[in-house]
Design a protein around this motif. Structure first.
Motif, PDB file in Angstrom:
ATOM      1  N   ALA A 270       0.102 -22.939  27.994  1.00  0.00           N
ATOM      2  CA  ALA A 270      -0.087 -21.593  27.431  1.00  0.00           C
ATOM      3  C   ALA A 270       1.046 -21.234  26.484  1.00  0.00           C
ATOM      4  CB  ALA A 270      -0.181 -20.571  28.561  1.00  0.00           C
ATOM      5  N   ALA A 271       2.280 -21.535  26.875  1.00  0.00           N
ATOM      6  CA  ALA A 271       3.430 -21.231  26.018  1.00  0.00           C
ATOM      7  C   ALA A 271       3.360 -21.999  24.708  1.00  0.00           C
ATOM      8  CB  ALA A 271       4.730 -21.545  26.761  1.00  0.00           C
ATOM      9  N   GLY A 272       3.037 -23.287  24.795  1.00  0.00           N
ATOM     10  CA  GLY A 272       2.919 -24.097  23.589  1.00  0.00           C
ATOM     11  C   GLY A 272       1.793 -23.623  22.688  1.00  0.00           C
ATOM     12  N   LEU A 273       0.662 -23.256  23.297  1.00  0.00           N
ATOM     13  CA  LEU A 273      -0.482 -22.786  22.519  1.00  0.00           C
ATOM     14  C   LEU A 273      -0.160 -21.477  21.799  1.00  0.00           C
ATOM     15  CD1 LEU A 273      -3.470 -23.071  21.743  1.00  0.00           C
ATOM     16  CD2 LEU A 273      -4.056 -21.880  23.865  1.00  0.00           C
ATOM     17  N   VAL A 274       0.454 -20.545  22.510  1.00  0.00           N
ATOM     18  CA  VAL A 274       0.813 -19.260  21.902  1.00  0.00           C
ATOM     19  C   VAL A 274       1.810 -19.461  20.767  1.00  0.00           C
ATOM     20  CG1 VAL A 274       2.012 -17.073  22.308  1.00  0.00           C
ATOM     21  CG2 VAL A 274       0.298 -17.875  23.942  1.00  0.00           C
ATOM     22  N   LEU A 275       2.804 -20.322  20.981  1.00  0.00           N
ATOM     23  CA  LEU A 275       3.808 -20.564  19.946  1.00  0.00           C
ATOM     24  C   LEU A 275       3.179 -21.178  18.709  1.00  0.00           C
ATOM     25  CD1 LEU A 275       6.741 -20.625  19.012  1.00  0.00           C
ATOM     26  CD2 LEU A 275       7.017 -22.817  20.211  1.00  0.00           C
ATOM     27  N   ARG A 276       2.289 -22.136  18.899  1.00  0.00           N
ATOM     28  CA  ARG A 276       1.640 -22.782  17.753  1.00  0.00           C
ATOM     29  C   ARG A 276       0.756 -21.798  16.991  1.00  0.00           C
ATOM     30  NH1 ARG A 276       1.587 -25.400  13.311  1.00  0.00           N
ATOM     31  NH2 ARG A 276      -0.371 -26.455  12.821  1.00  0.00           N
ATOM     32  N   LEU A 277      -0.015 -20.994  17.713  1.00  0.00           N
ATOM     33  CA  LEU A 277      -0.903 -20.039  17.058  1.00  0.00           C
ATOM     34  C   LEU A 277      -0.114 -18.950  16.333  1.00  0.00           C
ATOM     35  CD1 LEU A 277      -3.753 -19.683  19.705  1.00  0.00           C
ATOM     36  CD2 LEU A 277      -3.751 -21.043  17.605  1.00  0.00           C
ATOM     37  N   LEU A 278       0.985 -18.498  16.939  1.00  0.00           N
ATOM     38  CA  LEU A 278       1.827 -17.507  16.274  1.00  0.00           C
ATOM     39  C   LEU A 278       2.443 -18.089  15.008  1.00  0.00           C
ATOM     40  CD1 LEU A 278       3.695 -15.746  19.239  1.00  0.00           C
ATOM     41  CD2 LEU A 278       2.028 -14.722  17.668  1.00  0.00           C
ATOM     42  N   ALA A 279       2.828 -19.354  15.064  1.00  0.00           N
ATOM     43  CA  ALA A 279       3.403 -20.005  13.881  1.00  0.00           C
ATOM     44  C   ALA A 279       2.387 -20.058  12.748  1.00  0.00           C
ATOM     45  CB  ALA A 279       3.874 -21.408  14.247  1.00  0.00           C
ATOM     46  N   ILE A 280       1.111 -20.304  13.108  1.00  0.00           N
ATOM     47  CA  ILE A 280       0.058 -20.358  12.090  1.00  0.00           C
ATOM     48  C   ILE A 280      -0.186 -18.974  11.503  1.00  0.00           C
ATOM     49  CG2 ILE A 280      -2.403 -20.775  11.710  1.00  0.00           C
ATOM     50  CD1 ILE A 280      -2.239 -22.969  13.856  1.00  0.00           C
ATOM     51  N   VAL A 281      -0.335 -17.982  12.377  1.00  0.00           N
ATOM     52  CA  VAL A 281      -0.679 -16.630  11.934  1.00  0.00           C
ATOM     53  C   VAL A 281       0.449 -15.991  11.135  1.00  0.00           C
ATOM     54  CG1 VAL A 281      -1.204 -14.295  12.731  1.00  0.00           C
ATOM     55  CG2 VAL A 281      -2.319 -16.253  13.804  1.00  0.00           C
ATOM     56  N   ARG A 282       1.675 -16.171  11.602  1.00  0.00           N
ATOM     57  CA  ARG A 282       2.812 -15.498  10.979  1.00  0.00           C
ATOM     58  C   ARG A 282       3.557 -16.368   9.969  1.00  0.00           C
ATOM     59  NH1 ARG A 282       5.526 -11.650  15.662  1.00  0.00           N
ATOM     60  NH2 ARG A 282       3.566 -10.705  16.385  1.00  0.00           N
ATOM     61  N   GLY A 283       3.106 -17.598   9.816  1.00  0.00           N
ATOM     62  CA  GLY A 283       3.726 -18.471   8.827  1.00  0.00           C
ATOM     63  C   GLY A 283       5.131 -18.911   9.175  1.00  0.00           C
ATOM     64  N   TRP A 284       5.417 -19.071  10.471  1.00  0.00           N
ATOM     65  CA  TRP A 284       6.744 -19.520  10.882  1.00  0.00           C
ATOM     66  C   TRP A 284       6.933 -20.980  10.486  1.00  0.00           C
ATOM     67  CZ3 TRP A 284       6.479 -17.342  16.573  1.00  0.00           C
ATOM     68  CH2 TRP A 284       6.616 -15.954  16.525  1.00  0.00           C
ATOM     69  N   ASN A 285       8.106 -21.293   9.968  1.00  0.00           N
ATOM     70  CA  ASN A 285       8.417 -22.655   9.526  1.00  0.00           C
ATOM     71  C   ASN A 285       9.815 -23.044   9.957  1.00  0.00           C
ATOM     72  OD1 ASN A 285       6.017 -23.304   7.884  1.00  0.00           O
ATOM     73  ND2 ASN A 285       6.744 -21.640   6.562  1.00  0.00           N
ATOM     74  N   MET A 286      10.032 -24.340  10.011  1.00  0.00           N
ATOM     75  CA  MET A 286      11.375 -24.856  10.232  1.00  0.00           C
ATOM     76  C   MET A 286      12.151 -24.795   8.913  1.00  0.00           C
ATOM     77  SD  MET A 286      11.792 -25.878  13.400  1.00  0.00           S
ATOM     78  CE  MET A 286      13.030 -27.176  13.409  1.00  0.00           C
ATOM     79  N   PRO A 287      13.479 -24.694   8.974  1.00  0.00           N
ATOM     80  CA  PRO A 287      14.269 -24.717   7.728  1.00  0.00           C
ATOM     81  C   PRO A 287      14.045 -26.030   6.974  1.00  0.00           C
ATOM     82  CG  PRO A 287      15.610 -24.001   9.586  1.00  0.00           C
ATOM     83  CD  PRO A 287      14.329 -24.511  10.165  1.00  0.00           C
ATOM     84  N   LYS A 288      13.989 -25.937   5.659  1.00  0.00           N
ATOM     85  CA  LYS A 288      13.785 -27.124   4.834  1.00  0.00           C
ATOM     86  C   LYS A 288      15.119 -27.648   4.308  1.00  0.00           C
ATOM     87  CE  LYS A 288       9.215 -25.846   3.048  1.00  0.00           C
ATOM     88  NZ  LYS A 288       8.433 -25.583   1.818  1.00  0.00           N
ATOM     89  N   PHE A 289      15.175 -28.956   4.116  1.00  0.00           N
ATOM     90  CA  PHE A 289      16.311 -29.567   3.437  1.00  0.00           C
ATOM     91  C   PHE A 289      15.859 -29.932   2.036  1.00  0.00           C
ATOM     92  CE2 PHE A 289      18.522 -33.622   2.307  1.00  0.00           C
ATOM     93  CZ  PHE A 289      19.720 -33.047   1.981  1.00  0.00           C
ATOM     94  N   VAL A 290      16.448 -29.292   1.040  1.00  0.00           N
ATOM     95  CA  VAL A 290      16.093 -29.539  -0.350  1.00  0.00           C
ATOM     96  C   VAL A 290      17.295 -30.125  -1.058  1.00  0.00           C
ATOM     97  CG1 VAL A 290      15.277 -28.524  -2.507  1.00  0.00           C
ATOM     98  CG2 VAL A 290      14.460 -27.615  -0.321  1.00  0.00           C
ATOM     99  N   TYR A 291      17.115 -31.314  -1.634  1.00  0.00           N
ATOM    100  CA  TYR A 291      18.204 -31.970  -2.336  1.00  0.00           C
ATOM    101  C   TYR A 291      17.706 -32.458  -3.686  1.00  0.00           C
ATOM    102  CZ  TYR A 291      21.648 -35.532  -3.558  1.00  0.00           C
ATOM    103  OH  TYR A 291      22.590 -36.279  -4.219  1.00  0.00           O
ATOM    104  N   ALA A 292      18.308 -31.975  -4.737  1.00  0.00           N
ATOM    105  CA  ALA A 292      17.950 -32.393  -6.082  1.00  0.00           C
ATOM    106  C   ALA A 292      19.217 -32.884  -6.764  1.00  0.00           C
ATOM    107  CB  ALA A 292      17.316 -31.246  -6.859  1.00  0.00           C
ATOM    108  N   GLU A 293      19.290 -34.174  -6.963  1.00  0.00           N
ATOM    109  CA  GLU A 293      20.487 -34.743  -7.560  1.00  0.00           C
ATOM    110  C   GLU A 293      20.477 -34.568  -9.075  1.00  0.00           C
ATOM    111  OE1 GLU A 293      23.004 -38.949  -7.518  1.00  0.00           O
ATOM    112  OE2 GLU A 293      20.955 -38.849  -6.714  1.00  0.00           O
ATOM    113  N   ASP A 294      21.564 -34.040  -9.566  1.00  0.00           N
ATOM    114  CA  ASP A 294      21.693 -33.851 -11.009  1.00  0.00           C
ATOM    115  C   ASP A 294      22.244 -35.135 -11.610  1.00  0.00           C
ATOM    116  OD1 ASP A 294      21.982 -32.985 -13.549  1.00  0.00           O
ATOM    117  OD2 ASP A 294      23.443 -31.390 -13.125  1.00  0.00           O
ATOM    118  N   LEU A 295      21.401 -35.807 -12.362  1.00  0.00           N
ATOM    119  CA  LEU A 295      21.788 -37.091 -12.935  1.00  0.00           C
ATOM    120  C   LEU A 295      22.456 -36.951 -14.300  1.00  0.00           C
ATOM    121  CD1 LEU A 295      18.594 -39.181 -12.052  1.00  0.00           C
ATOM    122  CD2 LEU A 295      20.763 -39.048 -10.802  1.00  0.00           C
ATOM    123  N   HIS A 296      22.565 -35.719 -14.767  1.00  0.00           N
ATOM    124  CA  HIS A 296      23.153 -35.534 -16.097  1.00  0.00           C
ATOM    125  C   HIS A 296      24.605 -35.083 -15.996  1.00  0.00           C
ATOM    126  CE1 HIS A 296      19.192 -36.026 -17.838  1.00  0.00           C
ATOM    127  NE2 HIS A 296      18.723 -35.170 -16.939  1.00  0.00           N
TER     128      HIS A 296
END
Length: 205
Positions: free
Chosen positions: A179-205
């Motif tokens: 039940a806890a896992g199901l509620v957490l997953r559904l809340l994540a879908i409805v509210r758009g919860w996400n894990m933090p992203k790692f964004v790396y863009a190397e400047d080659l210039h």
């Protein structure tokens, strides 16, 4: 009995969503069947191979292959109305995630594995089928995106193992963790919860 029934519902739902992914890649009917079976049964198979648990579930229960392949083929016939059932399949996918997680934890517990391995076994069972589907479809696996998916499996597995370690009744722990896992997953879908992203863009210039 209830867990087994939910398992059957989950593998049918996973096979049907995989069939839609196969259709988006214009696969033939054999590809649809294979992708459906791999998605629905792949997580448990990878778990069993890694932890030396034999025979594999679909080897001891070949009807699972028939069920998943049949569900995938059935999707071809009803594909035109599948978009109307998107919410239903999101819920079924969430149910499948927590059911697979608990089953995976049980397998590891029966093997006498350490707590960390038990939780990992649950996560593998719940998530790897989707990873295999995405890899075969040449997509970035959902597991590696920012959605709360693998983390939901870890939470459900942790609650399950923790409850059993505390000596709580098995049925209560199973229901509570799922039940806890199901509620957490559904809340994540409805509210758009996400894990933090790692964004790396190397400047080659």
């Amino acid at each position: 009995m209830l867990l087994h029934t939910l398992y059957l519902v989950a593998i049918v739902a996973e096979a049907m969503t995989a069939a839609l992914a196969a259709g988006r890649r214009s696969m033939d009917w054999v590809g649809v069947c294979l992708l459906g079976a791999v998605t629905a049964l792949g997580g448990g198979s990878v778990r069993d191979v890694l932890f030396g648990h034999h025979p594999l579930s679909w080897v001891s229960h070949p009807e699972y292959l028939v069920i998943t392949a049949g569900a995938a083929l059935m999707t071809i016939a009803v594909a035109r109305i599948m978009h109307r059932l998107r919410s239903v399949f999101l819920v079924l996918d969430a149910i499948g995630l927590v059911v697979f997680t608990v089953i995976g934890c049980n397998v590891a517990l029966d093997l006498g594995l350490p707590t960390v391995d038990v939780i990992v076994s649950g996560m593998i069972t719940g998530c790897v089928g989707g990873v295999l589907r995405d890899v075969l479809c040449n997509d970035v696996p959902l597991l590696f995106r920012s959605e709360l998916y693998a983390s939901v499996s870890v939470v459900a597995g942790g609650l399950y193992v923790g409850g059993l370690s505390a000596g709580l009744p098995h049925d209560l722990v199973t229901a509570g963790a799922m039940a806890a896992g199901l509620v957490l997953r559904l809340l994540a879908i409805v509210r758009g919860w996400n894990m933090p992203k790692f964004v790396y863009a190397e400047d080659l210039h």
